[in-house]
Design a protein around this motif. Structure first.
Motif, PDB file in Angstrom:
ATOM      1  N   SER A 175       1.111  -1.367   0.177  1.00 48.34           N
ATOM      2  CA  SER A 175       0.026  -0.086  -0.031  1.00 48.34           C
ATOM      3  C   SER A 175       0.795   1.073   0.091  1.00 48.34           C
ATOM      4  O   SER A 175       0.477   2.266  -0.803  1.00 48.34           O
ATOM      5  N   LEU A 176       2.014   1.242   0.816  1.00 44.51           N
ATOM      6  CA  LEU A 176       2.893   2.503   0.819  1.00 44.51           C
ATOM      7  C   LEU A 176       3.483   2.447  -0.359  1.00 44.51           C
ATOM      8  O   LEU A 176       3.571   3.899  -0.996  1.00 44.51           O
ATOM      9  N   VAL A 177       3.757   1.713  -1.040  1.00 43.38           N
ATOM     10  CA  VAL A 177       4.706   1.711  -2.507  1.00 43.38           C
ATOM     11  C   VAL A 177       3.798   2.261  -3.368  1.00 43.38           C
ATOM     12  O   VAL A 177       4.089   3.067  -4.087  1.00 43.38           O
ATOM     13  N   ALA A 178       2.609   1.557  -3.557  1.00 43.23           N
ATOM     14  CA  ALA A 178       1.321   1.905  -4.329  1.00 43.23           C
ATOM     15  C   ALA A 178       1.103   3.600  -4.379  1.00 43.23           C
ATOM     16  O   ALA A 178       0.739   4.046  -5.337  1.00 43.23           O
ATOM     17  N   ARG A 179       0.800   3.687  -3.057  1.00 43.10           N
ATOM     18  CA  ARG A 179       0.282   5.226  -2.856  1.00 43.10           C
ATOM     19  C   ARG A 179       1.518   6.473  -2.990  1.00 43.10           C
ATOM     20  O   ARG A 179       1.080   7.302  -3.120  1.00 43.10           O
ATOM     21  N   TYR A 180       2.574   5.987  -2.427  1.00 39.36           N
ATOM     22  CA  TYR A 180       3.155   6.812  -2.254  1.00 39.36           C
ATOM     23  C   TYR A 180       4.876   6.365  -2.689  1.00 39.36           C
ATOM     24  O   TYR A 180       5.591   6.179  -2.283  1.00 39.36           O
ATOM     25  N   PRO A 181       4.808   6.242  -4.300  1.00 36.62           N
ATOM     26  CA  PRO A 181       6.025   5.722  -5.026  1.00 36.62           C
ATOM     27  C   PRO A 181       7.383   6.290  -4.810  1.00 36.62           C
ATOM     28  O   PRO A 181       8.510   5.803  -4.797  1.00 36.62           O
ATOM     29  N   ASN A 182       7.379   7.481  -4.331  1.00 31.58           N
ATOM     30  CA  ASN A 182       8.542   8.341  -3.883  1.00 31.58           C
ATOM     31  C   ASN A 182       9.108   8.254  -2.653  1.00 31.58           C
ATOM     32  O   ASN A 182      10.089   8.737  -2.396  1.00 31.58           O
ATOM     33  N   GLU A 183       8.455   7.450  -1.604  1.00 32.27           N
ATOM     34  CA  GLU A 183       8.598   7.322  -0.309  1.00 32.27           C
ATOM     35  C   GLU A 183       9.645   5.965   0.007  1.00 32.27           C
ATOM     36  O   GLU A 183       9.089   4.918  -0.507  1.00 32.27           O
ATOM     37  N   PRO A 184      10.887   6.472   0.135  1.00 30.91           N
ATOM     38  CA  PRO A 184      11.886   5.107   0.148  1.00 30.91           C
ATOM     39  C   PRO A 184      11.681   4.281   1.249  1.00 30.91           C
ATOM     40  O   PRO A 184      12.055   3.067   1.108  1.00 30.91           O
ATOM     41  N   ASP A 185      10.974   4.578   2.345  1.00 25.85           N
ATOM     42  CA  ASP A 185      10.592   3.196   3.308  1.00 25.85           C
ATOM     43  C   ASP A 185       9.681   2.206   2.671  1.00 25.85           C
ATOM     44  O   ASP A 185       9.853   1.147   3.296  1.00 25.85           O
ATOM     45  N   GLY A 186       9.023   2.615   1.989  1.00 24.49           N
ATOM     46  CA  GLY A 186       8.237   1.527   1.011  1.00 24.49           C
ATOM     47  C   GLY A 186       9.005   0.751   0.435  1.00 24.49           C
ATOM     48  O   GLY A 186       8.709  -0.551   0.697  1.00 24.49           O
ATOM     49  N   HIS A 187       9.946   1.229  -0.374  1.00 24.40           N
ATOM     50  CA  HIS A 187      10.680   0.271  -1.232  1.00 24.40           C
ATOM     51  C   HIS A 187      11.705  -0.468  -0.481  1.00 24.40           C
ATOM     52  O   HIS A 187      12.115  -1.626  -0.873  1.00 24.40           O
ATOM     53  N   LEU A 188      12.115   0.165   0.599  1.00 23.43           N
ATOM     54  CA  LEU A 188      13.192  -0.615   1.440  1.00 23.43           C
ATOM     55  C   LEU A 188      12.398  -1.661   2.167  1.00 23.43           C
ATOM     56  O   LEU A 188      12.754  -2.747   2.217  1.00 23.43           O
ATOM     57  N   GLY A 189      11.210  -1.469   2.427  1.00 23.95           N
ATOM     58  CA  GLY A 189      10.357  -2.553   3.114  1.00 23.95           C
ATOM     59  C   GLY A 189       9.866  -3.709   2.256  1.00 23.95           C
ATOM     60  O   GLY A 189      10.105  -4.759   2.639  1.00 23.95           O
ATOM     61  N   LEU A 190       9.787  -3.403   0.992  1.00 21.05           N
ATOM     62  CA  LEU A 190       9.415  -4.238  -0.197  1.00 21.05           C
ATOM     63  C   LEU A 190      10.568  -5.128  -0.404  1.00 21.05           C
ATOM     64  O   LEU A 190      10.571  -6.428  -0.551  1.00 21.05           O
ATOM     65  N   GLY A 191      11.827  -4.376  -0.262  1.00 19.38           N
ATOM     66  CA  GLY A 191      12.999  -5.084  -0.687  1.00 19.38           C
ATOM     67  C   GLY A 191      13.430  -6.219   0.505  1.00 19.38           C
ATOM     68  O   GLY A 191      13.730  -7.323   0.351  1.00 19.38           O
ATOM     69  N   THR A 192      13.139  -5.715   1.602  1.00 22.69           N
ATOM     70  CA  THR A 192      13.437  -6.613   2.890  1.00 22.69           C
ATOM     71  C   THR A 192      12.552  -7.891   2.775  1.00 22.69           C
ATOM     72  O   THR A 192      12.855  -8.695   2.862  1.00 22.69           O
ATOM     73  N   LEU A 193      11.082  -7.309   2.414  1.00 22.46           N
ATOM     74  CA  LEU A 193      10.335  -8.739   2.133  1.00 22.46           C
ATOM     75  C   LEU A 193      10.711  -9.681   1.276  1.00 22.46           C
ATOM     76  O   LEU A 193      10.563 -11.081   1.461  1.00 22.46           O
ATOM     77  N   ARG A 194      11.059  -9.086   0.026  1.00 22.06           N
ATOM     78  CA  ARG A 194      11.395 -10.104  -0.979  1.00 22.06           C
ATOM     79  C   ARG A 194      12.951 -10.892  -0.563  1.00 22.06           C
ATOM     80  O   ARG A 194      13.048 -11.972  -0.973  1.00 22.06           O
ATOM     81  N   LEU A 195      13.741 -10.103   0.196  1.00 19.30           N
ATOM     82  CA  LEU A 195      15.029 -10.678   0.493  1.00 19.30           C
ATOM     83  C   LEU A 195      14.695 -12.057   1.393  1.00 19.30           C
ATOM     84  O   LEU A 195      15.456 -13.025   1.462  1.00 19.30           O
ATOM     85  N   THR A 196      13.800 -11.672   2.545  1.00 17.80           N
ATOM     86  CA  THR A 196      13.375 -12.597   3.487  1.00 17.80           C
ATOM     87  C   THR A 196      12.753 -13.872   2.940  1.00 17.80           C
ATOM     88  O   THR A 196      12.701 -14.889   3.472  1.00 17.80           O
ATOM     89  N   ALA A 197      12.112 -13.517   1.798  1.00 17.26           N
ATOM     90  CA  ALA A 197      11.308 -14.694   1.026  1.00 17.26           C
ATOM     91  C   ALA A 197      12.280 -15.279  -0.089  1.00 17.26           C
ATOM     92  O   ALA A 197      11.901 -16.112  -0.510  1.00 17.26           O
ATOM     93  N   GLY A 198      13.320 -14.806   0.058  1.00 19.68           N
ATOM     94  CA  GLY A 198      14.491 -15.632  -1.008  1.00 19.68           C
ATOM     95  C   GLY A 198      14.585 -15.268  -2.373  1.00 19.68           C
ATOM     96  O   GLY A 198      15.334 -15.788  -3.192  1.00 19.68           O
ATOM     97  N   ASP A 199      13.837 -14.083  -2.599  1.00 19.62           N
ATOM     98  CA  ASP A 199      13.670 -13.401  -3.924  1.00 19.62           C
ATOM     99  C   ASP A 199      14.951 -12.362  -3.921  1.00 19.62           C
ATOM    100  O   ASP A 199      14.532 -11.310  -4.002  1.00 19.62           O
ATOM    101  N   PHE A 200      16.000 -13.093  -3.967  1.00 19.56           N
ATOM    102  CA  PHE A 200      17.098 -11.917  -4.158  1.00 19.56           C
ATOM    103  C   PHE A 200      17.240 -10.887  -5.159  1.00 19.56           C
ATOM    104  O   PHE A 200      17.590  -9.742  -5.067  1.00 19.56           O
ATOM    105  N   LEU A 201      16.978 -11.448  -6.335  1.00 18.54           N
ATOM    106  CA  LEU A 201      17.206 -10.576  -7.191  1.00 18.54           C
ATOM    107  C   LEU A 201      15.968  -9.518  -7.387  1.00 18.54           C
ATOM    108  O   LEU A 201      16.405  -8.439  -7.676  1.00 18.54           O
ATOM    109  N   GLY A 202      14.706  -9.857  -6.906  1.00 21.53           N
ATOM    110  CA  GLY A 202      13.716  -9.080  -6.767  1.00 21.53           C
ATOM    111  C   GLY A 202      13.945  -7.989  -5.732  1.00 21.53           C
ATOM    112  O   GLY A 202      13.422  -6.960  -5.756  1.00 21.53           O
ATOM    113  N   ALA A 203      14.568  -8.449  -4.664  1.00 17.03           N
ATOM    114  CA  ALA A 203      15.197  -7.739  -3.427  1.00 17.03           C
ATOM    115  C   ALA A 203      15.900  -6.385  -4.043  1.00 17.03           C
ATOM    116  O   ALA A 203      15.749  -5.339  -3.823  1.00 17.03           O
TER     117      ALA A 203
END
Length: 154
Positions: free
Chosen positions: A126-154
């Protein structure tokens, strides 16, 4: 704050941009003193002066105990096992977030939900979709992908 809103709208209009939807007084704190302390705290925080930032955020909260983002950043400056622990301050920020702007509410909830993957994913997306320029959202999304094993996506 009303004057700042009008000036912002004029400047935005000159550049063919939309003025912010949320009035300045509704975003953050209605106290000019608390805002100045918070802004100074942000400067200290991003200069890696956690003790100085902690003092400024605490002062902002004394000035306005309903200032959600001051409580949020105060939580980021504390050690987890301190008497006024990071988790307790973050819990306070979560309670205050109900009266904050949507962007601030999502940022605070993202930090709160670090251990709850499904809920965290929904808030992060929601944060990434609504506020694409907010770095915290992208950092959170990258962390989620990293913990899920999607290293390239992270």
């Amino acid at each position: 704050f009303e004057l700042a809103d009008r000036v912002t709208a004029r400047v935005a209009g000159r550049f063919a941009l939309a003025a912010p939807e949320t009035p300045l007084a509704a975003a953050g704190s209605g106290s000019a003193v608390a805002r100045r302390l918070y802004d100074a705290g942000l400067h200290a925080f991003y200069r890696n002066d956690a003790p100085g930032a902690a003092q400024l955020f605490a002062a902002a909260l004394r000035e306005d105990p309903t200032f959600a983002m001051a409580a949020y950043y105060a939580s980021l400056t504390r050690e987890p096992d301190a008497p006024d622990s990071a988790r307790a301050l973050l819990a306070w920020a979560v309670r205050l977030a109900e009266g904050a702007t949507e962007r601030e509410r999502l940022i605070i909830r993202l930090r709160w939900l670090l251990g709850e993957q499904a809920a965290r994913a929904a808030v992060t997306e929601s944060l990434v979709a609504r506020y694409p320029n907010e770095p915290d959202g992208h950092l959170g999304l990258g962390t989620l992908r990293l913990t899920a094993g999607d290293f390239l996506g992270a």
